[in-house]
Design a protein around this motif. Structure first.
Motif, short mmCIF file in Angstrom:
data_model
loop_
_atom_site.label_atom_id
_atom_site.label_comp_id
_atom_site.label_asym_id
_atom_site.label_seq_id
_atom_site.Cartn_x
_atom_site.Cartn_y
_atom_site.Cartn_z
N ALA A 160 19.24 54.19 49.74
CA ALA A 160 19.22 55.00 48.52
C ALA A 160 18.47 56.32 48.75
CB ALA A 160 18.58 54.22 47.38
N ARG A 161 17.33 56.25 49.44
CA ARG A 161 16.56 57.47 49.71
C ARG A 161 17.38 58.46 50.55
NH1 ARG A 161 12.28 53.74 50.34
NH2 ARG A 161 12.62 53.67 52.60
N GLN A 162 18.03 57.95 51.59
CA GLN A 162 18.79 58.83 52.46
C GLN A 162 20.02 59.40 51.75
OE1 GLN A 162 18.13 60.05 55.68
NE2 GLN A 162 16.15 59.28 54.97
N LEU A 163 20.71 58.58 50.97
CA LEU A 163 21.88 59.06 50.24
C LEU A 163 21.49 60.14 49.23
CD1 LEU A 163 23.76 55.68 49.68
CD2 LEU A 163 24.60 57.61 51.03
N LYS A 164 20.39 59.94 48.53
CA LYS A 164 19.92 60.94 47.56
C LYS A 164 19.55 62.25 48.26
CE LYS A 164 18.13 57.59 44.20
NZ LYS A 164 16.89 56.97 43.63
N LEU A 165 18.86 62.12 49.39
CA LEU A 165 18.47 63.31 50.15
C LEU A 165 19.68 64.09 50.62
CD1 LEU A 165 16.32 65.02 51.64
CD2 LEU A 165 16.51 63.41 53.55
N ARG A 166 20.66 63.39 51.19
CA ARG A 166 21.85 64.07 51.72
C ARG A 166 22.72 64.62 50.60
NH1 ARG A 166 19.92 65.22 56.55
NH2 ARG A 166 18.74 63.40 57.26
N LEU A 167 22.70 63.96 49.44
CA LEU A 167 23.44 64.47 48.29
C LEU A 167 22.81 65.76 47.80
CD1 LEU A 167 25.72 64.03 46.25
CD2 LEU A 167 24.15 62.62 44.90
#
Length: 291
Positions: free
Chosen positions: A129-136
């Protein structure tokens, strides 16, 4: 034989003044950068051997997990923790981040009980979730694509769980679906913008340029397929809890893809049609009626 698993982190990269001498090492690759606000050029030294060794070590661990299966279980949590807290965040190399993330699905194969798999996915999700939010936030669509693909691979380990099995907490599942919906919306908006710019620029593009553009768009559009696969598992296993979320978040998104079918490409229609089939087969009454 017991093995002590340690994380050894020799220096991978450093910054120094351009006048400084780099170590006499054939593994050190250097480049000069001009950074706004910094006086004079800055030399970046990259120890490529360290990165290559790290990638090789990750690949070996992944193959061990695949080969040993449940016999590797004692090392699953330490390896998963290393990946989630360190390697997925590696600032020096996309290859390290990607290779490390690919180990997470094989580690789930090592779990011999549903409880062990549930504990692992609960460990995985916050990091994903952290990585997906960051990349989004960064509109890093290439990374979003492979992160979504690896999340799908992990989730598909629960495909055959009995209906009603809460393999992930309802809170995590809802957060996951909400995040995936935002990713799909952003990918769709980016695709629309790309085609608008393409219409203006294509007169000056070669045939090869056009093919490369279409291939890139098709590649990024795979996010829809990976998201559909995750939704499919959610509906097969936690339909009562998650059908309302799917109805609210995804029926409008995938339904939009089925409008004006004649203008759509096969790769655009396939995930939408599979989504509809999953809703009809495993959704609750409200989801079934809406579809």
């Amino acid at each position: 034989k017991a093995i002590d698993m340690q994380w050894l982190a020799p220096k991978e990269a450093e910054l120094q003044e351009a006048e400084s001498e780099a170590a006499a090492n054939s593994n050190i690759q250097s480049m000069l950068l001009t950074i706004k606000g910094v006086e004079g050029p800055v030399q970046v030294n990259m120890n490529t051997a360290v990165l290559e060794n790290k990638i090789s070590a990750i690949q070996i661990i992944c193959e061990l997990a695949k080969s040993l299966g449940s016999a590797f279980i004692d090392y699953v949590t330490p390896v998963a923790t290393l990946v989630l807290e360190n390697l997925m965040l590696c600032p020096e190399s996309t290859v390290v981040r990607k290779t490390a993330t690919k180990t997470l699905s094989p580690l789930l194969m090592c779990a011999s009980t549903p409880e062990q798999r549930k504990e692992l996915i609960a460990l995985y999700f916050p990091a994903f979730a952290r990585q997906l939010k960051l990349r989004l936030e960064r509109l890093d669509f290439n990374t979003l694509k492979w992160l979504t693909q690896e999340l799908s691979r992990c989730v598909k380990h629960f495909y055959n769980a009995p209906q009603g099995t809460e393999w992930i907490s309802g809170t995590f599942a809802t957060e996951m679906l909400d995040l995936l919906a935002k990713i799909c919306e952003t990918v769709a908006l980016d695709k629309k913008t790309r085609y608008e710019q393409f219409e203006t620029a294509k007169k000056k593009m070669t045939e090869e340029d056009v093919e490369d553009f279409e291939e890139e768009v098709k590649k990024l559009d795979k996010v829809w397929s990976y998201t559909m696969e995750i939704i499919s598992v959610c509906l097969r296993t936690m339909s009562a809890q998650l059908s309302p979320v799917v109805l609210q978040k995804f029926v409008p998104l995938y339904g939009q893809k089925l409008l004006d079918i004649g203008s759509k490409k096969d790769y655009e229609l396939e995930p939408a049609l599979c989504f509809v089939a999953d809703c009809l087969e495993n959704g609750d009454e409200a989801l079934f009626s809406s579809v």
